[in-house]
Design a protein around this motif. Structure first.
Motif, PDB file in Angstrom:
ATOM      1  N   GLU A  84       0.784  -1.214   0.117  1.00 55.68           N
ATOM      2  CA  GLU A  84       0.032   0.095  -0.110  1.00 55.68           C
ATOM      3  C   GLU A  84       0.965   1.289  -0.028  1.00 55.68           C
ATOM      4  O   GLU A  84       1.865   1.181  -0.409  1.00 55.68           O
ATOM      5  N   GLU A  85       0.342   2.370   0.526  1.00 56.79           N
ATOM      6  CA  GLU A  85       0.789   3.776   0.247  1.00 56.79           C
ATOM      7  C   GLU A  85       2.235   3.799   0.770  1.00 56.79           C
ATOM      8  O   GLU A  85       3.367   4.128   0.211  1.00 56.79           O
ATOM      9  N   ASP A  86       2.654   3.432   2.020  1.00 59.74           N
ATOM     10  CA  ASP A  86       3.660   3.601   2.804  1.00 59.74           C
ATOM     11  C   ASP A  86       4.761   2.851   2.328  1.00 59.74           C
ATOM     12  O   ASP A  86       5.837   3.113   1.821  1.00 59.74           O
ATOM     13  N   ALA A  87       4.597   1.325   1.887  1.00 60.35           N
ATOM     14  CA  ALA A  87       5.194   0.542   1.251  1.00 60.35           C
ATOM     15  C   ALA A  87       5.532   1.185  -0.117  1.00 60.35           C
ATOM     16  O   ALA A  87       6.944   0.871  -0.477  1.00 60.35           O
ATOM     17  N   LEU A  88       4.590   1.529  -1.123  1.00 55.82           N
ATOM     18  CA  LEU A  88       5.066   2.084  -2.362  1.00 55.82           C
ATOM     19  C   LEU A  88       6.162   3.275  -2.190  1.00 55.82           C
ATOM     20  O   LEU A  88       7.115   3.308  -2.894  1.00 55.82           O
ATOM     21  N   ARG A  89       5.899   3.971  -1.035  1.00 50.89           N
ATOM     22  CA  ARG A  89       6.792   5.404  -1.103  1.00 50.89           C
ATOM     23  C   ARG A  89       8.003   5.027  -0.718  1.00 50.89           C
ATOM     24  O   ARG A  89       8.972   5.442  -1.210  1.00 50.89           O
ATOM     25  N   LYS A  90       8.223   3.897   0.238  1.00 50.83           N
ATOM     26  CA  LYS A  90       9.522   3.489   0.588  1.00 50.83           C
ATOM     27  C   LYS A  90      10.307   2.923  -0.678  1.00 50.83           C
ATOM     28  O   LYS A  90      11.320   2.880  -0.924  1.00 50.83           O
ATOM     29  N   PHE A  91       9.294   2.105  -1.394  1.00 50.31           N
ATOM     30  CA  PHE A  91       9.931   1.250  -2.470  1.00 50.31           C
ATOM     31  C   PHE A  91      10.371   2.111  -3.772  1.00 50.31           C
ATOM     32  O   PHE A  91      11.449   1.783  -4.264  1.00 50.31           O
ATOM     33  N   PHE A  92       9.791   2.990  -3.979  1.00 50.31           N
ATOM     34  CA  PHE A  92      10.186   4.104  -4.881  1.00 50.31           C
ATOM     35  C   PHE A  92      10.946   5.266  -4.598  1.00 50.31           C
ATOM     36  O   PHE A  92      11.422   5.858  -5.434  1.00 50.31           O
TER      37      PHE A  92
END
Length: 165
Positions: free
Chosen positions: A35-43
């Motif tokens: 979700e949002e937090d994981a995507l933000r950290k991933f990118f």
């Protein structure tokens, strides 16, 4: 995939384009729980991420499986889309596409707070059980087991099974 992009292209025509240096990445085939937090950290490894918008169901609040990630610079977004396209994560292969512009509707955060359908059940299920309640529950299980053994004897069935008692 193409139908979604076509839909967003139609929405883009409705809204006047704003001149910006931001670049967008459309991410689809996302695994559940990503979700949002994981995507933000991933990118974040590629550059500064301004916004992340995961598309969600209005009814359940679950992810629909696609998202938009807004980067500060267009070049960074292009590199991120190329690098992450086809990346295998949690058993799913991500599809990433670079977008010059996104409809203004695509990046609006969901304002509707979706309540759990069964909050009382969740509280009851996750609550710590005190000793008295546990004792009563086990006592009821033993009583029901004894009734079952009696019924079997009345029917002429000689069956002894290990149980709660």
């Amino acid at each position: 995939l193409n139908s979604r992009l076509e839909r967003f292209a139609k929405l883009k025509k409705l809204a006047p384009p704003a001149a910006s240096k931001s670049g967008y990445v459309y991410v689809s085939h996302m695994p559940e729980g990503f979700e949002e937090d994981a995507l933000r950290k991933f990118f974040w490894q590629f550059g500064k991420v301004l916004k992340v918008k995961v598309s969600r169901s209005k009814k359940t609040g679950r992810s629909k499986g696609y998202a938009f990630v807004e980067f500060l610079e267009k070049d960074v977004a292009k590199i991120a889309a190329e690098a992450m396209h086809g990346f295998l994560i949690f058993g799913k292969q991500l599809i990433c596409r670079y977008l010059d512009e996104v409809s203004k509707f695509a990046m609006i955060p969901c304002k509707k707070h979706i309540e759990s359908r069964y909050p009382a059940f969740k509280e009851r299920y996750n609550a710590k059980e005190d000793k008295e309640v546990t004792k009563q529950r086990v006592q009821k299980l033993v009583e029901n087991e004894e009734k079952l053994k009696e019924k079997l004897k009345e029917m002429g069935v000689n069956y002894d099974f290990p149980g709660y008692s």
